[in-house]
Write a protein that holds these residues in place. Structure first.
Motif, PDB file in Angstrom:
ATOM      1  N   LYS A  30       0.827  -1.212   0.000  1.00 39.91           N
ATOM      2  CA  LYS A  30       0.000   0.000   0.000  1.00 39.91           C
ATOM      3  C   LYS A  30       0.865   1.269   0.000  1.00 39.91           C
ATOM      4  O   LYS A  30       0.637   2.194   0.765  1.00 39.91           O
ATOM      5  CB  LYS A  30      -0.965  -0.011   1.175  1.00 39.91           C
ATOM      6  N   MET A  31       1.871   1.253  -0.864  1.00 41.36           N
ATOM      7  CA  MET A  31       2.782   2.390  -0.984  1.00 41.36           C
ATOM      8  C   MET A  31       2.847   2.832  -2.443  1.00 41.36           C
ATOM      9  O   MET A  31       2.637   2.024  -3.346  1.00 41.36           O
ATOM     10  CB  MET A  31       4.204   1.997  -0.528  1.00 41.36           C
ATOM     11  N   ARG A  32       3.133   4.090  -2.659  1.00 43.58           N
ATOM     12  CA  ARG A  32       3.371   4.607  -4.008  1.00 43.58           C
ATOM     13  C   ARG A  32       4.859   4.714  -4.300  1.00 43.58           C
ATOM     14  O   ARG A  32       5.304   4.522  -5.418  1.00 43.58           O
ATOM     15  CB  ARG A  32       2.732   5.966  -4.183  1.00 43.58           C
ATOM     16  N   THR A  33       5.598   5.083  -3.262  1.00 42.19           N
ATOM     17  CA  THR A  33       7.055   5.197  -3.366  1.00 42.19           C
ATOM     18  C   THR A  33       7.674   4.642  -2.087  1.00 42.19           C
ATOM     19  O   THR A  33       6.973   4.447  -1.090  1.00 42.19           O
ATOM     20  CB  THR A  33       7.515   6.669  -3.522  1.00 42.19           C
ATOM     21  N   LEU A  34       8.955   4.395  -2.142  1.00 46.26           N
ATOM     22  CA  LEU A  34       9.667   3.988  -0.936  1.00 46.26           C
ATOM     23  C   LEU A  34       9.880   5.228  -0.082  1.00 46.26           C
ATOM     24  O   LEU A  34      10.520   6.185  -0.520  1.00 46.26           O
ATOM     25  CB  LEU A  34      11.017   3.368  -1.300  1.00 46.26           C
ATOM     26  N   ASP A  35       9.332   5.230   1.124  1.00 46.21           N
ATOM     27  CA  ASP A  35       9.512   6.406   1.977  1.00 46.21           C
ATOM     28  C   ASP A  35      10.906   6.379   2.611  1.00 46.21           C
ATOM     29  O   ASP A  35      11.626   5.391   2.548  1.00 46.21           O
ATOM     30  CB  ASP A  35       8.404   6.519   3.015  1.00 46.21           C
ATOM     31  N   ASP A  36      11.278   7.473   3.232  1.00 43.84           N
ATOM     32  CA  ASP A  36      12.615   7.615   3.802  1.00 43.84           C
ATOM     33  C   ASP A  36      12.928   6.538   4.830  1.00 43.84           C
ATOM     34  O   ASP A  36      14.059   6.053   4.905  1.00 43.84           O
ATOM     35  CB  ASP A  36      12.798   8.996   4.427  1.00 43.84           C
ATOM     36  N   ASP A  37      11.948   6.162   5.648  1.00 42.76           N
ATOM     37  CA  ASP A  37      12.188   5.146   6.674  1.00 42.76           C
ATOM     38  C   ASP A  37      12.562   3.799   6.048  1.00 42.76           C
ATOM     39  O   ASP A  37      13.479   3.128   6.523  1.00 42.76           O
ATOM     40  CB  ASP A  37      10.958   4.968   7.565  1.00 42.76           C
ATOM     41  N   ILE A  38      11.871   3.414   4.994  1.00 49.28           N
ATOM     42  CA  ILE A  38      12.163   2.142   4.325  1.00 49.28           C
ATOM     43  C   ILE A  38      13.533   2.196   3.661  1.00 49.28           C
ATOM     44  O   ILE A  38      14.314   1.245   3.739  1.00 49.28           O
ATOM     45  CB  ILE A  38      11.072   1.796   3.285  1.00 49.28           C
ATOM     46  N   VAL A  39      13.841   3.307   3.025  1.00 48.69           N
ATOM     47  CA  VAL A  39      15.146   3.460   2.372  1.00 48.69           C
ATOM     48  C   VAL A  39      16.255   3.383   3.423  1.00 48.69           C
ATOM     49  O   VAL A  39      17.275   2.718   3.218  1.00 48.69           O
ATOM     50  CB  VAL A  39      15.216   4.777   1.574  1.00 48.69           C
ATOM     51  N   GLN A  40      16.047   4.037   4.574  1.00 49.45           N
ATOM     52  CA  GLN A  40      17.046   3.976   5.644  1.00 49.45           C
ATOM     53  C   GLN A  40      17.190   2.557   6.186  1.00 49.45           C
ATOM     54  O   GLN A  40      18.301   2.106   6.474  1.00 49.45           O
ATOM     55  CB  GLN A  40      16.668   4.932   6.779  1.00 49.45           C
ATOM     56  N   LEU A  41      16.080   1.838   6.304  1.00 43.05           N
ATOM     57  CA  LEU A  41      16.120   0.457   6.771  1.00 43.05           C
ATOM     58  C   LEU A  41      16.911  -0.421   5.792  1.00 43.05           C
ATOM     59  O   LEU A  41      17.761  -1.225   6.203  1.00 43.05           O
ATOM     60  CB  LEU A  41      14.702  -0.085   6.951  1.00 43.05           C
ATOM     61  N   MET A  42      16.656  -0.258   4.505  1.00 44.38           N
ATOM     62  CA  MET A  42      17.387  -1.029   3.491  1.00 44.38           C
ATOM     63  C   MET A  42      18.869  -0.641   3.484  1.00 44.38           C
ATOM     64  O   MET A  42      19.740  -1.506   3.322  1.00 44.38           O
ATOM     65  CB  MET A  42      16.766  -0.830   2.120  1.00 44.38           C
ATOM     66  N   SER A  43      19.149   0.624   3.669  1.00 45.55           N
ATOM     67  CA  SER A  43      20.541   1.081   3.725  1.00 45.55           C
ATOM     68  C   SER A  43      21.241   0.478   4.930  1.00 45.55           C
ATOM     69  O   SER A  43      22.376   0.002   4.831  1.00 45.55           O
ATOM     70  CB  SER A  43      20.610   2.608   3.795  1.00 45.55           C
TER      71      SER A  43
END
Length: 147
Positions: A30-43
């Motif tokens: 249920k997302m349109r883009t990867l939000d900052d929190d998800i990007v930080q988690l993946m990083s």
């Protein structure tokens, strides 16, 4: 995630490596883009992999991560901290064997731990953390009793 296409494997003649790319199924979450929190988690996970996997170079967004070992990873945690005298924190680091690396550093916020088992972050600790901590405490008690 319930539907998977065949992987696209391309011939490559450069330096040996494995590259994995994928388009995340944003709609599934249920997302349109990867939000900052998800990007930080993946990083963060990329750094975790670099720290806990020996002999592997990890790249994030085309840049090689500066983490080649667990010790490098530890240094990222403590590099900005100083002791009461303004000196860099003193660490006790031991590469016990191929399976165990341990580091101890002072903390002004009580007991904290960062640990991995089979290259997976064990953020809540576990018996492996208890084993190390119990042995350190046992030795400290013996030293204190002698003094």
């Amino acid at each position: 995630m319930s539907e998977a296409s065949e992987p696209k494997i391309k011939q490559f003649f450069g330096e040996e490596h494995t590259k994995v790319t994928f388009p995340p199924d944003l709609a599934k979450f249920k997302m349109r883009t990867l939000d900052d929190d998800i990007v930080q988690l993946m990083s963060r996970r990329a750094y975790d992999v670099a720290a806990s996997t020996r002999g592997v170079s990890v790249f994030l967004n085309g840049n090689k991560l500066p983490v080649k070992s667990f010790k490098d990873y530890i240094d990222l945690y403590v590099k900005d901290y100083k002791d009461e005298a303004g000196n860099p924190l003193k660490l006790i680091y031991e590469n016990v064997n191929d399976r165990w690396e341990i580091c101890i550093a002072p903390s002004d916020r009580g007991f904290q731990q960062v640990s991995f088992v089979n290259s997976i972050a064990t953020t809540k600790g576990g018996r492996h953390v208890d084993h190390v901590v119990d042995n350190i405490i046992k030795q400290l008690i013996e030293v204190i009793k002698k003094k």
